[in-house]
Design an enzyme around this catalytic site. Structure first.
Site, mmCIF file in Angstrom:
data_model
loop_
_atom_site.group_PDB
_atom_site.id
_atom_site.type_symbol
_atom_site.label_atom_id
_atom_site.label_comp_id
_atom_site.label_asym_id
_atom_site.label_seq_id
_atom_site.Cartn_x
_atom_site.Cartn_y
_atom_site.Cartn_z
ATOM 1 N N ASP A 113 -0.738 -7.340 1.205
ATOM 2 C CA ASP A 113 -0.052 -6.057 1.414
ATOM 3 C C ASP A 113 1.460 -6.283 1.538
ATOM 4 O OD1 ASP A 113 0.315 -3.402 1.742
ATOM 5 O OD2 ASP A 113 -0.528 -3.270 3.770
ATOM 6 N N GLY A 153 2.969 6.062 8.828
ATOM 7 C CA GLY A 153 4.374 6.317 8.488
ATOM 8 C C GLY A 153 5.266 5.153 8.889
ATOM 9 N N HIS A 183 0.821 -1.220 0.000
ATOM 10 C CA HIS A 183 0.000 0.000 0.000
ATOM 11 C C HIS A 183 0.858 1.275 0.000
ATOM 12 C CE1 HIS A 183 0.254 0.027 4.535
ATOM 13 N NE2 HIS A 183 0.266 1.324 4.306
ATOM 14 N N SER A 203 4.229 2.084 8.264
ATOM 15 C CA SER A 203 3.858 1.052 7.290
ATOM 16 C C SER A 203 5.043 0.552 6.513
ATOM 17 C CB SER A 203 2.884 1.633 6.271
ATOM 18 O OG SER A 203 1.607 1.572 6.790
ATOM 19 N N GLY A 204 5.018 -0.727 6.218
ATOM 20 C CA GLY A 204 6.087 -1.326 5.426
ATOM 21 C C GLY A 204 7.273 -1.714 6.278
HETATM 22 N N1 ARG Z 1 -1.270 2.194 7.267
HETATM 23 C C1 ARG Z 1 -0.394 2.924 8.096
HETATM 24 C C2 ARG Z 1 0.734 3.564 7.274
HETATM 25 O O1 ARG Z 1 0.542 3.712 6.114
HETATM 26 C C3 ARG Z 1 0.171 2.096 9.200
HETATM 27 C C4 ARG Z 1 -0.867 1.699 10.117
HETATM 28 C C5 ARG Z 1 -0.421 0.904 11.251
HETATM 29 N N2 ARG Z 1 -1.360 1.166 12.239
HETATM 30 C C6 ARG Z 1 -1.411 0.642 13.414
HETATM 31 N N3 ARG Z 1 -2.271 1.047 14.245
HETATM 32 N N4 ARG Z 1 -0.542 -0.296 13.743
HETATM 33 O O2 ARG Z 1 1.725 3.984 7.774
#
Ligand code: ARG
Length: 451
Positions: free
Chosen positions: A305, A399, A258, A401-402
């Site tokens: 993902d 932030g 994503h 993510s990944g």
């Molecule tokens: N989708 C989010 C990103 O793009 C990360 C989300 C992780 N969230 C969480 N509550 N662990 O950075």
């Protein structure tokens, strides 16, 4: 009578005419002393104080330097290799992440620890790490890097001798289930660069740092220290941090699909390494982005993902920047295992990214619990994994993510368990972080990268 200023010029009676010009008669010597005495008396008290202080500081510096050089400890590396005769070679030993490699390495490292911990070198011994297991007609040839701390002043030959003696003597004496052919034991001193290189080329190792304890809130949480999470990368779009990623080889990163929603053109993406976003330790251009083919670009769906990123040029591995281990597809990380999630993400929902990497300890939550009605009500599929706390507070956030969710095995080697994927806001009760389950996509990663 002639008095000789032997200290400064070493001249004696009958020296050359030039030397004689340095000789003083007893009378002129006395005059000179009186002159000097007057000179000293003429010195103002503050000047005397300055001279005395400078002399004391100078002496202290010299003494400090000498003690530093004599007592300062230095890491020394050795390569120990030997033949194990009661184990048959298994092709699984070729890869460091297989269960077979791990199990035999663990036995070898335990044996080596016993050898040195029970000897007079116990305070000098730091650790051992199996770097390769090679086939031999008579069994398995093991190569192990040993790390010691010795005072810099100790000669290399002497310390090599001590290590070698203890190794030979104690390997014979201790009881272990491994049969070592004594005649094959060799010990070679490695320079720091070679030793570091061998260790840095092994995945999932980090420089020994005192491990951090206690549960951390990601809000107001703990800064990561240099070299603590060397596999952490930042994926940047037009130079701005977008997502985290993990180094899995010197040219490949793994991250979340994503992160590339909307922009997949590799020319707009770069990757940076080191705990600070600005300035980074290293920065690389991206050659190729491979997003899981079943990841749906338009639907807000968290399945598949996962993505791998190929760098334009290889990373130079150092103790600050190198790879994490990928688990085998069959590996099971038990529920409640302690893991760490790291990233430059926001400290709270909708917050900004930070410049210095942060870490938080989270625990794996079973899919059964995570799928309960009051948690994620069935949204967690086989390719996902939950980690955090049902009471909230500690979590990844936007932030992150990944980025990596990692777990250290009993040998202290770190494995990539999950990839930060999604969650309902950050740190809310009953809404733990959801991660892409790496074991589930292990074969996909291998099919794209060969790793
Ligand atoms: N989708 C989010 C990103 O793009 C990360 C989300 C992780 N969230 C969480 N509550 N662990 O950075």
């Amino acid at each position: 009578m002639l008095r000789c200023c032997t200290v400064c010029c070493g001249a004696r009676d009958g020296g050359s005419p030039r030397e004689k010009s340095f000789l003083l008669t007893s009378q002129s010597y006395t005059e000179a002393v009186i002159q000097m005495d007057r000179g000293v008396r003429r010195l103002e008290p503050w000047k005397i104080a300055v001279i005395v202080v400078s002399v004391i500081v100078g002496l202290a510096l010299i003494i400090g330097l000498i003690t530093f050089l004599l007592c300062h400890d230095q890491d020394r590396y050795y390569d120990a290799s030997f033949l194990i005769t009661n184990v048959d070679y298994n092709p699984q030993y070729e890869r460091q992440t297989t269960d077979e490699f791990r199990n035999l390495s663990e036995d070898i490292e335990t044996m080596i620890s016993e050898v040195f911990r029970g000897s007079f070198l116990s305070k000098r011994y730091l650790r051992s790490h199996v770097v390769s297991l090679n086939p031999d007609p008579l069994g398995v040839l093991a190569s192990v890097v040993l790390v010691f701390k010795f005072p810099s002043a100790d000669s290399e030959a002497a310390t090599w001798g001590q290590v070698n003696r203890v190794l030979l003597r104690r390997l014979k004496a201790i009881s272990t289930n491994l049969n070592i052919d004594q005649s094959t034991i060799t010990l070679t001193e490695l320079n720091k660069e070679k030793g570091d290189n061998l260790l840095n080329n092994c995945c999932g190792i980090r420089r020994q740092t005192s491990s951090f304890t206690g549960v951390e809130r990601i809000t107001g949480g703990q800064h990561a220290r240099e070299a603590e999470w060397p596999w952490q990368a930042s994926i940047q779009l037009d130079g701005t941090h977008r997502c985290g990623a993990s180094i899995i080889s010197n040219t490949w990163l793994v991250t979340a699909a994503h992160c590339f929603r909307g922009v997949r053109d590799p020319r707009r993406w770069t990757a940076s390494f080191g705990i600070l976003l600005r300035p980074p330790k290293q920065k690389k251009f991206v050659r190729r982005i491979i997003v899981h083919e079943r990841y749906g670009d338009l639907v807000v769906d968290h399945e598949y993902d996962v993505a791998v990123v190929e760098l334009a040029t290889p990373i130079e591995f150092t103790s600050d920047v190198h790879s994490v281990c990928l688990p085998e597809a069959s590996h099971v990380f038990p529920d409640n295992s302690s893991c760490f999630v790291t990233g430059w993400g926001a400290l709270e929902n909708d917050g900004n990214s930070v410049n210095q990497l942060r870490q938080a300890e989270v625990r794996i939550i079973s899919t059964e619990i995570c799928n309960r009605r009051q948690v994620y009500g069935g949204a967690i599929t086989a390719g996902m994994l939950c980690a955090g706390y049902l009471e909230g507070q500690v979590d990844a956030c936007q932030g992150d993510s990944g980025g990596p969710l990692v777990h250290a095995n009993s040998r202290g080697i770190w494995y990539l368990v999950g990839i930060v994927s999604w969650g309902d806001e950050c740190g809310k009760p009953n809404k733990p972080g959801v991660y892409t389950r790496v074991t589930y996509y292990r074969n996909w990663i291998h099919s794209k990268t060969g790793i």
